[in-house]
Design a protein around this motif. Structure first.
Motif, mmCIF file in Angstrom:
data_model
loop_
_atom_site.group_PDB
_atom_site.id
_atom_site.type_symbol
_atom_site.label_atom_id
_atom_site.label_comp_id
_atom_site.label_asym_id
_atom_site.label_seq_id
_atom_site.Cartn_x
_atom_site.Cartn_y
_atom_site.Cartn_z
ATOM 1 N N GLN A 163 0.662 -1.320 -0.182
ATOM 2 C CA GLN A 163 -0.123 0.133 -0.038
ATOM 3 C C GLN A 163 0.963 1.205 -0.116
ATOM 4 O O GLN A 163 2.056 1.335 0.637
ATOM 5 C CB GLN A 163 -1.091 -0.147 1.349
ATOM 6 N N CYS A 164 0.437 2.214 -0.744
ATOM 7 C CA CYS A 164 1.067 3.765 -0.745
ATOM 8 C C CYS A 164 1.145 4.039 0.555
ATOM 9 O O CYS A 164 0.174 4.154 1.537
ATOM 10 C CB CYS A 164 0.396 4.426 -1.706
ATOM 11 N N CYS B 199 6.879 10.283 -5.020
ATOM 12 C CA CYS B 199 6.419 9.914 -6.073
ATOM 13 C C CYS B 199 6.039 11.354 -6.831
ATOM 14 O O CYS B 199 5.800 11.232 -8.206
ATOM 15 C CB CYS B 199 5.490 8.885 -6.467
ATOM 16 N N CYS C 37 0.616 9.078 -13.196
ATOM 17 C CA CYS C 37 0.421 9.208 -11.827
ATOM 18 C C CYS C 37 -0.709 8.305 -11.435
ATOM 19 O O CYS C 37 -0.249 7.478 -10.337
ATOM 20 C CB CYS C 37 -0.130 10.637 -11.466
ATOM 21 N N SER C 38 -1.668 7.954 -12.124
ATOM 22 C CA SER C 38 -2.854 7.088 -11.604
ATOM 23 C C SER C 38 -2.370 5.714 -11.865
ATOM 24 O O SER C 38 -2.532 4.739 -11.180
ATOM 25 C CB SER C 38 -4.200 7.194 -12.735
ATOM 26 N N ASP C 39 -1.252 5.378 -12.986
ATOM 27 C CA ASP C 39 -0.812 4.156 -13.293
ATOM 28 C C ASP C 39 0.290 3.680 -12.229
ATOM 29 O O ASP C 39 0.786 2.482 -12.125
ATOM 30 C CB ASP C 39 -0.443 4.487 -14.624
ATOM 31 N N PHE C 40 1.040 4.589 -11.312
ATOM 32 C CA PHE C 40 2.178 4.154 -10.624
ATOM 33 C C PHE C 40 1.623 3.302 -9.633
ATOM 34 O O PHE C 40 0.501 3.526 -8.851
ATOM 35 C CB PHE C 40 2.677 5.655 -10.012
ATOM 36 N N ASP C 41 2.456 2.340 -9.187
ATOM 37 C CA ASP C 41 1.908 1.315 -8.135
ATOM 38 C C ASP C 41 3.134 1.383 -7.242
ATOM 39 O O ASP C 41 4.255 1.195 -7.631
ATOM 40 C CB ASP C 41 1.869 -0.169 -8.717
ATOM 41 N N ALA C 42 2.890 1.554 -5.864
ATOM 42 C CA ALA C 42 3.805 1.418 -4.933
ATOM 43 C C ALA C 42 4.305 -0.019 -4.686
ATOM 44 O O ALA C 42 3.610 -0.710 -4.580
ATOM 45 C CB ALA C 42 3.209 1.981 -3.507
ATOM 46 N N THR C 43 5.806 -0.054 -4.801
ATOM 47 C CA THR C 43 6.138 -1.497 -4.693
ATOM 48 C C THR C 43 7.569 -1.308 -3.706
ATOM 49 O O THR C 43 8.162 -0.296 -3.720
ATOM 50 C CB THR C 43 6.819 -1.994 -6.090
ATOM 51 N N ARG C 44 8.039 -2.241 -3.091
ATOM 52 C CA ARG C 44 9.096 -2.405 -2.239
ATOM 53 C C ARG C 44 10.189 -1.837 -2.944
ATOM 54 O O ARG C 44 11.171 -1.142 -2.283
ATOM 55 C CB ARG C 44 9.214 -3.510 -1.398
ATOM 56 N N CYS D 239 9.687 1.941 -3.449
ATOM 57 C CA CYS D 239 9.265 2.907 -2.521
ATOM 58 C C CYS D 239 9.972 2.553 -1.271
ATOM 59 O O CYS D 239 10.127 3.186 -0.321
ATOM 60 C CB CYS D 239 7.917 2.757 -2.088
#
Length: 84
Positions: free
Chosen positions: A2-3, A10, A54-61, A64
């Motif tokens: 989760q963000c 970002c 921006c909408s397509d950005f996925d928070a990943t370890r 992030c």
């Protein structure tokens, strides 16, 4: 993952070439997006004028990290590695 609300990395570290309300030419790397509020939350989250990138950005370890500071470091490094 989760963000982390209030991180904002970002919305600061990467360049965004798509128009953003208030930033019609996008934003350079390292510049705070004008749509990022004082709590580091996006003022146009979920709105149709929010850039697709921006909408397509996925928070990943791997992007992030574990902390907001680590996210800024990782995203800045990625930006530098992919700069033209």
């Amino acid at each position: 993952m989760q963000c982390r609300l209030g991180c904002g990395a970002c919305c600061i570290a990467p360049s965004i070439t798509s128009p953003i309300p208030g930033m019609p030419a996008g934003k350079p790397a390292g510049v705070r997006c004008v749509q990022l509020d004082e709590r580091n939350l996006c003022k146009i989250f979920g709105q149709p004028d929010r850039p697709a990138v921006c909408s397509d950005f996925d928070a990943t370890r791997d992007v992030c990290g574990q902390t907001d500071a680590e996210a800024m470091i990782l995203l800045t490094e990625l930006e530098q590695l992919t700069a033209d």
